[in-house]
Design a protein around this motif. Structure first.
Motif, mmCIF file in Angstrom:
data_model
loop_
_atom_site.group_PDB
_atom_site.id
_atom_site.type_symbol
_atom_site.label_atom_id
_atom_site.label_comp_id
_atom_site.label_asym_id
_atom_site.label_seq_id
_atom_site.Cartn_x
_atom_site.Cartn_y
_atom_site.Cartn_z
ATOM 1 N N ALA A 374 4.314 -0.130 -18.897
ATOM 2 C CA ALA A 374 4.195 -1.769 -18.672
ATOM 3 C C ALA A 374 3.955 -3.096 -19.124
ATOM 4 N N ALA A 375 2.622 -2.450 -20.007
ATOM 5 C CA ALA A 375 1.889 -3.754 -21.238
ATOM 6 C C ALA A 375 3.479 -4.096 -22.171
ATOM 7 N N HIS A 376 3.667 -2.589 -22.701
ATOM 8 C CA HIS A 376 4.346 -2.947 -23.823
ATOM 9 C C HIS A 376 6.127 -3.709 -23.614
ATOM 10 N N ARG A 377 6.225 -4.299 -22.336
ATOM 11 C CA ARG A 377 7.437 -4.329 -21.447
ATOM 12 C C ARG A 377 6.779 -5.461 -21.961
ATOM 13 N N LEU A 378 5.821 -6.426 -21.038
ATOM 14 C CA LEU A 378 5.444 -7.712 -20.705
ATOM 15 C C LEU A 378 4.817 -8.454 -22.985
ATOM 16 N N GLY A 379 5.385 -7.067 -23.641
ATOM 17 C CA GLY A 379 5.468 -7.593 -25.046
ATOM 18 C C GLY A 379 4.238 -7.487 -25.668
ATOM 19 N N LEU A 380 3.030 -7.050 -25.259
ATOM 20 C CA LEU A 380 1.601 -6.079 -25.497
ATOM 21 C C LEU A 380 1.845 -5.623 -26.802
ATOM 22 N N THR A 381 1.352 -6.230 -28.336
ATOM 23 C CA THR A 381 1.104 -6.016 -29.282
ATOM 24 C C THR A 381 -0.534 -5.665 -30.177
ATOM 25 N N ALA A 382 -1.199 -5.469 -30.619
ATOM 26 C CA ALA A 382 -2.132 -4.902 -31.484
ATOM 27 C C ALA A 382 -2.373 -6.094 -31.582
ATOM 28 N N GLU A 383 -1.948 -6.706 -32.292
ATOM 29 C CA GLU A 383 -2.707 -8.167 -32.870
ATOM 30 C C GLU A 383 -3.154 -9.412 -31.798
ATOM 31 N N GLU A 384 -1.884 -8.806 -30.016
ATOM 32 C CA GLU A 384 -2.702 -9.536 -29.152
ATOM 33 C C GLU A 384 -3.931 -9.566 -29.073
ATOM 34 N N LEU A 385 -4.370 -8.738 -29.258
ATOM 35 C CA LEU A 385 -5.642 -7.949 -28.435
ATOM 36 C C LEU A 385 -7.544 -8.349 -29.681
ATOM 37 N N MET A 386 -7.931 -8.291 -29.152
ATOM 38 C CA MET A 386 -9.494 -8.962 -30.497
ATOM 39 C C MET A 386 -10.006 -7.369 -31.342
ATOM 40 N N PRO A 387 -9.971 -7.306 -31.620
ATOM 41 C CA PRO A 387 -10.044 -6.791 -33.307
ATOM 42 C C PRO A 387 -11.005 -5.726 -33.003
ATOM 43 N N LEU A 388 -11.971 -5.870 -32.196
ATOM 44 C CA LEU A 388 -13.068 -5.254 -31.071
ATOM 45 C C LEU A 388 -12.213 -3.845 -30.221
ATOM 46 N N GLU A 389 -10.689 -4.144 -29.702
ATOM 47 C CA GLU A 389 -10.156 -3.732 -29.119
ATOM 48 C C GLU A 389 -8.969 -2.658 -29.330
ATOM 49 N N ARG A 390 -8.580 -3.524 -30.668
ATOM 50 C CA ARG A 390 -7.704 -2.740 -31.401
ATOM 51 C C ARG A 390 -7.744 -1.001 -31.903
ATOM 52 N N PRO A 391 -8.867 -0.666 -32.032
ATOM 53 C CA PRO A 391 -9.339 0.884 -32.066
ATOM 54 C C PRO A 391 -8.604 1.921 -30.784
ATOM 55 N N ALA A 392 -9.311 1.534 -30.028
ATOM 56 C CA ALA A 392 -9.468 1.874 -28.367
ATOM 57 C C ALA A 392 -8.109 1.770 -28.539
ATOM 58 N N TYR A 393 -6.998 0.732 -28.594
ATOM 59 C CA TYR A 393 -5.753 1.045 -28.199
ATOM 60 C C TYR A 393 -4.820 1.508 -28.968
ATOM 61 N N GLN A 394 -5.039 1.920 -30.323
ATOM 62 C CA GLN A 394 -4.030 3.238 -31.259
ATOM 63 C C GLN A 394 -4.284 4.224 -30.602
ATOM 64 N N THR A 395 -5.518 4.124 -30.640
ATOM 65 C CA THR A 395 -5.612 5.911 -30.175
ATOM 66 C C THR A 395 -4.959 6.154 -28.582
ATOM 67 N N LEU A 396 -5.115 5.201 -27.793
ATOM 68 C CA LEU A 396 -4.333 5.136 -26.242
ATOM 69 C C LEU A 396 -3.228 5.259 -26.368
ATOM 70 N N LYS A 397 -2.437 4.687 -27.307
ATOM 71 C CA LYS A 397 -1.003 5.124 -27.397
ATOM 72 C C LYS A 397 -0.137 6.235 -28.271
ATOM 73 N N ALA A 398 -1.257 6.396 -29.280
ATOM 74 C CA ALA A 398 -1.386 7.740 -30.227
ATOM 75 C C ALA A 398 -1.432 8.872 -29.387
ATOM 76 N N ALA A 399 -2.267 8.841 -27.854
ATOM 77 C CA ALA A 399 -2.134 10.049 -27.429
ATOM 78 C C ALA A 399 -1.087 10.181 -26.199
ATOM 79 N N LEU A 400 -1.176 8.716 -26.112
ATOM 80 C CA LEU A 400 0.543 9.037 -25.180
ATOM 81 C C LEU A 400 1.694 8.833 -24.975
ATOM 82 N N GLU A 401 1.986 8.493 -26.610
ATOM 83 C CA GLU A 401 3.090 8.584 -27.008
ATOM 84 C C GLU A 401 3.590 9.335 -28.064
#
Length: 401
Positions: A374-401
């Motif tokens: 749902a986040a991706h359907r709304l256009g979320l990308t790593a660049e929109e997140l604060m740099p502090l959140e990006r590692p957690a996003y990439q880890t979650l994305k890799a785990a789920l996709e």
């Protein structure tokens, strides 16, 4: 700033009470109509507003809300007849001008829409302060409609409206030089980031602090977020802070630049300096999130976000931020409740990402995957997140996709 749940509760109360009253007060009826509008219940809103304009036909705010509801219902003919009524009782008000422009825009008459807005600006007898106020209203109208979209010609219409907003700003730049920097906001919307940065570097010295802060924040949000671009924005802000006695708006804008430069201690210091000048919802919110993402001083983070909500109301952005604090505190149930409320109010990619984090942390991988999708359907990308959140996003994305 009522949440959706509170709005619905207020609607139920008023719907229960109204039949018991001989004649509900106009403002109470208008409150119910506005609650319906906020929930997208256009027909119910129009019903209440029709009663209001029948009884209080010269009240501009009732007329304007009724016309807006009629447009939402697709009843353009009825809307235009009421706009004609508004032009009889309040021809010089921008609410009337804006709705006439809406009527023209709905019929695809873009040139006539622009002529209507220009005519409202063109009164040679108006005072400079009034012209400046009307310029802001006209430009904001164009920017708002450019972002609203049009199924018949979305991109072409947006381009026309943005081009006219830019032209309006430029036409009045000599009369209002302190507002010239705001042209950069429009250039950024058009993807002309280098032009926007050059204009900001040239015009900031004539601008007031709110205009500088607003323009540079828009530039950063619009894509001027690379290291070199952030350095250029930083240079303007540092100079502007010296000129404008460290105005709070500039402190907050520079603090957000520091977050994306990953200079967290400097960002924290700037947020605290802003708070030393007085309570500020943005500073409280952003400092609370910064502390939570660093998992430091979490008691203070919780106090700050609670104070921000007490001042600003339980709006979606603040609820999302409190969910981030709850996540850092290990309170996943409270975090999920805030995220559900935030998403009911205003769905966003960031909130869905945070919801995915909560579900994944609870071992609910399917729910986490659904939320991340749902986040991706709304256009979320790593660049929109604060740099502090990006590692957690990439880890979650890799785990789920």
């Amino acid at each position: 700033h009522p949440t959706r749940g509170r709005r619905r509760e207020a609607m139920r109360i008023l719907e229960t009470v109204f039949p018991l009253l001989w004649s509900p007060a106009p403002d109470d009826r208008f409150t119910l109509a506005r609650l319906y509008l906020a929930e997208g219940e256009w027909r119910k809103a129009a019903g209440q507003l029709k009663l209001l304009v029948a009884a209080e036909g010269a009240e501009l705010r009732y007329l304007a809300a009724y016309v807006g509801a009629l447009f939402a219902l697709g009843d353009a003919a009825a809307a235009e007849s009421w706009i004609a009524r508004m032009e009889e009782v309040a021809a010089g008000e921008f609410a009337t001008v804006g709705l006439r422009a809406d009527a023209l825009l709905n019929r695809g008459k873009v040139d006539e829409t622009i002529e209507t807005l220009r005519a409202d600006l063109g009164d040679p007898k108006s005072q400079p302060q009034e012209r400046r106020a009307r310029l802001e209203l006209a430009v904001n109208y164009l920017l708002g409609r450019a972002g609203r979209g049009n199924p018949r010609d979305q991109r072409g219409l947006a381009s026309q409206l943005l081009a006219e907003a830019e032209k309006m700003r430029r036409d009045y730049a000599d009369e209002f030089p302190e507002q010239e920097i705001l042209i950069a906001v429009i250039l950024a919307r058009q993807g002309r980031l280098e032009e926007a940065l050059e204009l900001a570097e040239r015009a900031w010295d004539r601008a007031d602090a709110p205009a500088i802060a607003g323009a540079l924040a828009a530039l950063q949000a619009g894509g001027a977020s690379g290291p070199d671009e952030l350095k250029r924005i930083e240079a303007i802000l540092v100079a502007a802070l010296e000129k404008h006695q460290r105005a709070v708006q500039l402190l907050l804008t520079l603090a957000n630049v520091r977050l994306f430069q990953e200079l967290h201690e400097e960002a924290e210091s700037l947020f605290r300096e802003a708070l030393a000048a007085g309570p500020n919802v943005v500073a409280m919110n952003n400092l609370a999130v910064l502390l939570a993402l660093q998992t430091t001083r979490l008691t203070e983070a919780r106090r700050l976000i609670d104070e921000a909500i007490a001042l600003g109301g339980p709006i979606s952005q603040l609820l999302d931020s409190r969910a981030t604090v709850y996540l850092a505190l290990g309170k996943s149930g409270e975090a999920l409740a805030d995220l559900e409320a935030a998403l009911a109010e205003a769905p966003s990619g960031t909130s869905y990402f945070h919801k995915a984090q909560v579900h994944y942390g609870a071992g609910e991988e399917e729910a986490a995957a659904d939320a991340l999708a749902a986040a991706h359907r709304l256009g979320l990308t790593a660049e929109e997140l604060m740099p502090l959140e990006r590692p957690a996003y990439q880890t979650l994305k890799a785990a789920l996709e």
